[in-house]
Motif scaffolding. Sequence first.
Motif, PDB file in Angstrom:
ATOM      1  N   ALA A 398      32.103  26.468  15.920  1.00  0.00           N
ATOM      2  CA  ALA A 398      31.557  27.068  15.328  1.00  0.00           C
ATOM      3  C   ALA A 398      32.982  26.533  13.795  1.00  0.00           C
ATOM      4  O   ALA A 398      33.214  26.411  13.059  1.00  0.00           O
ATOM      5  N   LEU A 399      33.157  28.287  14.597  1.00  0.00           N
ATOM      6  CA  LEU A 399      34.259  28.533  13.899  1.00  0.00           C
ATOM      7  C   LEU A 399      35.732  27.651  13.857  1.00  0.00           C
ATOM      8  O   LEU A 399      36.871  27.443  12.826  1.00  0.00           O
ATOM      9  N   PHE A 400      35.820  27.088  14.948  1.00  0.00           N
ATOM     10  CA  PHE A 400      36.936  26.064  14.934  1.00  0.00           C
ATOM     11  C   PHE A 400      36.753  25.184  14.037  1.00  0.00           C
ATOM     12  O   PHE A 400      37.942  24.502  13.499  1.00  0.00           O
ATOM     13  N   GLU A 401      35.324  24.931  13.674  1.00  0.00           N
ATOM     14  CA  GLU A 401      35.531  23.371  12.827  1.00  0.00           C
ATOM     15  C   GLU A 401      35.488  24.157  11.318  1.00  0.00           C
ATOM     16  O   GLU A 401      36.176  23.310  10.398  1.00  0.00           O
ATOM     17  N   ASN A 402      35.197  25.736  10.818  1.00  0.00           N
ATOM     18  CA  ASN A 402      35.377  25.881   9.394  1.00  0.00           C
ATOM     19  C   ASN A 402      35.846  27.635   9.387  1.00  0.00           C
ATOM     20  O   ASN A 402      35.264  28.248   8.534  1.00  0.00           O
ATOM     21  N   LEU A 403      36.701  27.371  10.181  1.00  0.00           N
ATOM     22  CA  LEU A 403      37.291  29.298  10.499  1.00  0.00           C
ATOM     23  C   LEU A 403      37.361  29.740   9.075  1.00  0.00           C
ATOM     24  O   LEU A 403      37.200  30.468   8.494  1.00  0.00           O
ATOM     25  N   GLY A 404      38.146  28.763   7.977  1.00  0.00           N
ATOM     26  CA  GLY A 404      38.690  29.127   6.536  1.00  0.00           C
ATOM     27  C   GLY A 404      36.616  29.813   5.571  1.00  0.00           C
ATOM     28  O   GLY A 404      36.855  31.032   5.250  1.00  0.00           O
ATOM     29  N   VAL A 405      35.953  29.034   5.795  1.00  0.00           N
ATOM     30  CA  VAL A 405      35.095  29.195   5.597  1.00  0.00           C
ATOM     31  C   VAL A 405      33.947  30.527   6.188  1.00  0.00           C
ATOM     32  O   VAL A 405      33.026  31.409   5.015  1.00  0.00           O
ATOM     33  N   ALA A 406      33.996  30.460   7.518  1.00  0.00           N
ATOM     34  CA  ALA A 406      33.621  31.221   8.137  1.00  0.00           C
ATOM     35  C   ALA A 406      34.298  33.122   7.759  1.00  0.00           C
ATOM     36  O   ALA A 406      33.271  33.882   7.990  1.00  0.00           O
ATOM     37  N   GLN A 407      35.120  32.317   7.677  1.00  0.00           N
ATOM     38  CA  GLN A 407      35.806  34.241   7.319  1.00  0.00           C
ATOM     39  C   GLN A 407      35.172  34.459   6.146  1.00  0.00           C
ATOM     40  O   GLN A 407      34.849  35.405   6.091  1.00  0.00           O
ATOM     41  N   SER A 408      35.734  33.479   4.971  1.00  0.00           N
ATOM     42  CA  SER A 408      34.581  34.039   3.733  1.00  0.00           C
ATOM     43  C   SER A 408      33.139  34.512   4.052  1.00  0.00           C
ATOM     44  O   SER A 408      32.665  35.717   3.407  1.00  0.00           O
ATOM     45  N   ILE A 409      32.661  33.454   4.735  1.00  0.00           N
ATOM     46  CA  ILE A 409      31.319  33.841   5.005  1.00  0.00           C
ATOM     47  C   ILE A 409      30.874  35.202   5.662  1.00  0.00           C
ATOM     48  O   ILE A 409      30.216  36.104   5.504  1.00  0.00           O
ATOM     49  N   ILE A 410      31.431  35.544   6.738  1.00  0.00           N
ATOM     50  CA  ILE A 410      31.288  36.875   7.716  1.00  0.00           C
ATOM     51  C   ILE A 410      31.907  37.955   6.923  1.00  0.00           C
ATOM     52  O   ILE A 410      30.629  38.988   6.805  1.00  0.00           O
ATOM     53  N   LEU A 435      38.873  36.825  18.310  1.00  0.00           N
ATOM     54  CA  LEU A 435      38.410  38.306  17.917  1.00  0.00           C
ATOM     55  C   LEU A 435      39.210  38.698  17.399  1.00  0.00           C
ATOM     56  O   LEU A 435      38.969  39.908  16.852  1.00  0.00           O
ATOM     57  N   ARG A 436      40.241  37.725  17.003  1.00  0.00           N
ATOM     58  CA  ARG A 436      41.482  39.079  16.653  1.00  0.00           C
ATOM     59  C   ARG A 436      41.064  38.498  14.843  1.00  0.00           C
ATOM     60  O   ARG A 436      41.860  39.403  13.870  1.00  0.00           O
ATOM     61  N   ALA A 437      41.030  37.797  14.906  1.00  0.00           N
ATOM     62  CA  ALA A 437      41.094  37.164  13.242  1.00  0.00           C
ATOM     63  C   ALA A 437      39.563  37.426  12.110  1.00  0.00           C
ATOM     64  O   ALA A 437      39.896  37.907  10.931  1.00  0.00           O
ATOM     65  N   LEU A 438      38.394  37.429  13.094  1.00  0.00           N
ATOM     66  CA  LEU A 438      37.182  38.181  12.326  1.00  0.00           C
ATOM     67  C   LEU A 438      36.820  39.383  13.087  1.00  0.00           C
ATOM     68  O   LEU A 438      37.012  39.228  14.344  1.00  0.00           O
TER      69      LEU A 438
END
Length: 554
Positions: A398-410, A435-438
């Motif tokens: 899921a992160l691979f497909e939506n990394l930008g939105v996932a970062q905001s949600i997390i 692991l480094r980005a989030l």
Amino acid sequence: MRDEAFEEVGRQDALGTARRDLLAGGVTVAAAIMLVGLSGPVLSEAVSVIGRDGSDQVLATALILNIALLLFGWRRYADLRREVRERAIAEARVQALASQDPLTGLHNRVAFLAAAAQMIDRARRHGQAAVLVVLDLDHFKTINDVNGHAIGDAALTFVARIIDAHLPPDARAARLGGDEFAVLMTVPAGQTDLAEAFADQLLARLGGQMDTGGAAVHVGASIGLAVIEDQSDTVDALMRRADIAMYASKNAGRHRFSWFDASMERELSTRNALEIGMREGIPLGQFVPFYEQQIDLATGQLHGFEMLARWRHPSRGIVPPDIFIPIAEETGLIADLSMSVMRQAFEEAKSWDPSLTLSVNIAPSQLKDPWLAQKIVKLLVETGFPASRLEVEITESALFENLGVAQSIIGSLKNQGVRIALDDFGTGYSSLSHLRALPFDRIKIDRSFVTSIGSSSESAAIVNAITRLSDSLGLPVTAEGVETPAIERHMRELGCHKAQGWVFGKPMDVGQVRALLAEQNLLPALRGDERGEALRRAVPSEPAALPPVDRLSA
């Protein structure tokens, strides 16, 4: 349809009028020529008279009028002939637009269905088999989204050229709409392998890379084939069966062909019945949370639960998530389903001992919703469940497909005190970069590695590497799929912090959870008599036939 019929009648009337005018113009010109020819002697005499005496104006006027009539008739005849030619060209263009797809030049749906009906009747009379081939491009939306619609149109034209180049004699091809194409062909009875050969040719040509407009794209396709089975078959029935076979090809992995068989239609009917049941069952509260224990391996104590979704179907009983979750994601019901089950779990878990956590798994499609964090926080506020006791699990895919939105949600959830776990670690595309980005709080090792740790040296090496990596990063680890005491012992030796699996017990419903917590004195909100009642009411409700891998959560 009525307006189109009126326009067609108008075009036919206009064309007929022009042709009649052309005929009239020809007659006029002929009459003028005859008039000039027959009155030649008179005109000659008139000219001689005019030459002798210019006072006689009558004959001069007659001469001029005859010449003018001749010129006018010829001009009218030329204009009418040009108008008829232009109208004939326009009529041909209208007919082409009515029957052809303007982008690819193939037949459109309406013209194709009409031609298909005639072809099927002819095949029946000659004892032949009519085979319908339906082709749908794989991931065509991605081509449009990434490269633009101009490249998408070029891809459609490219596919149309390939179909036309391999089209069997007497076959008809069409673009039905969007990225869906169809070919109807007739083959000798019992030789449907010719249709398979045609489908293989298309797949071979569409399997490579297409360069167009400076963009290189891969165009794949899923194909469904269906054959006329009896004399009562219609074009619509054939089209439906070919569509079902095409979707079977997509579900089987894409870029392949499948023949229709009756089992596909039964599966589709079952799937549609499940979808209808889900749409009715979500607001009725038929989807309920079940809970899988999470154990602290260092102390052996219950640490918390992972929430799993189950469907208490009124006639089917307990329906596991691997049946309804794919349908929920495909139909867009996953958000409503997830929020409904989470609300029930939050209401229940707020009465547990404060030391117990609750983990919920977020479906990949939910990470496309930029308001997901706000929706979860709203549920926490409305139910009164502490954010600090909630752990949200997100899969790597899921992160691979939506990394930008996932970062905001997390980020939004972390700001509220919610903890975040990276689920199914080791199966994604770029684990270390994630692991480094989030800012994750926990890693969960995928059950496929844990369950085979005793029989596969590769799985053992992967689990060992993950636990060492987590130690170096300061991230606790949870192992999923701990099904035997040997696996539990192995994970404890590796330094794994938490574990869950059937060795600790099957997923439980609300009554069983209350009984377990009451027994361990982890229900502070219950008085002594209520705790005893919870113990007495606990009855098994999870069917023993469910396999250990049944774990999909909402």
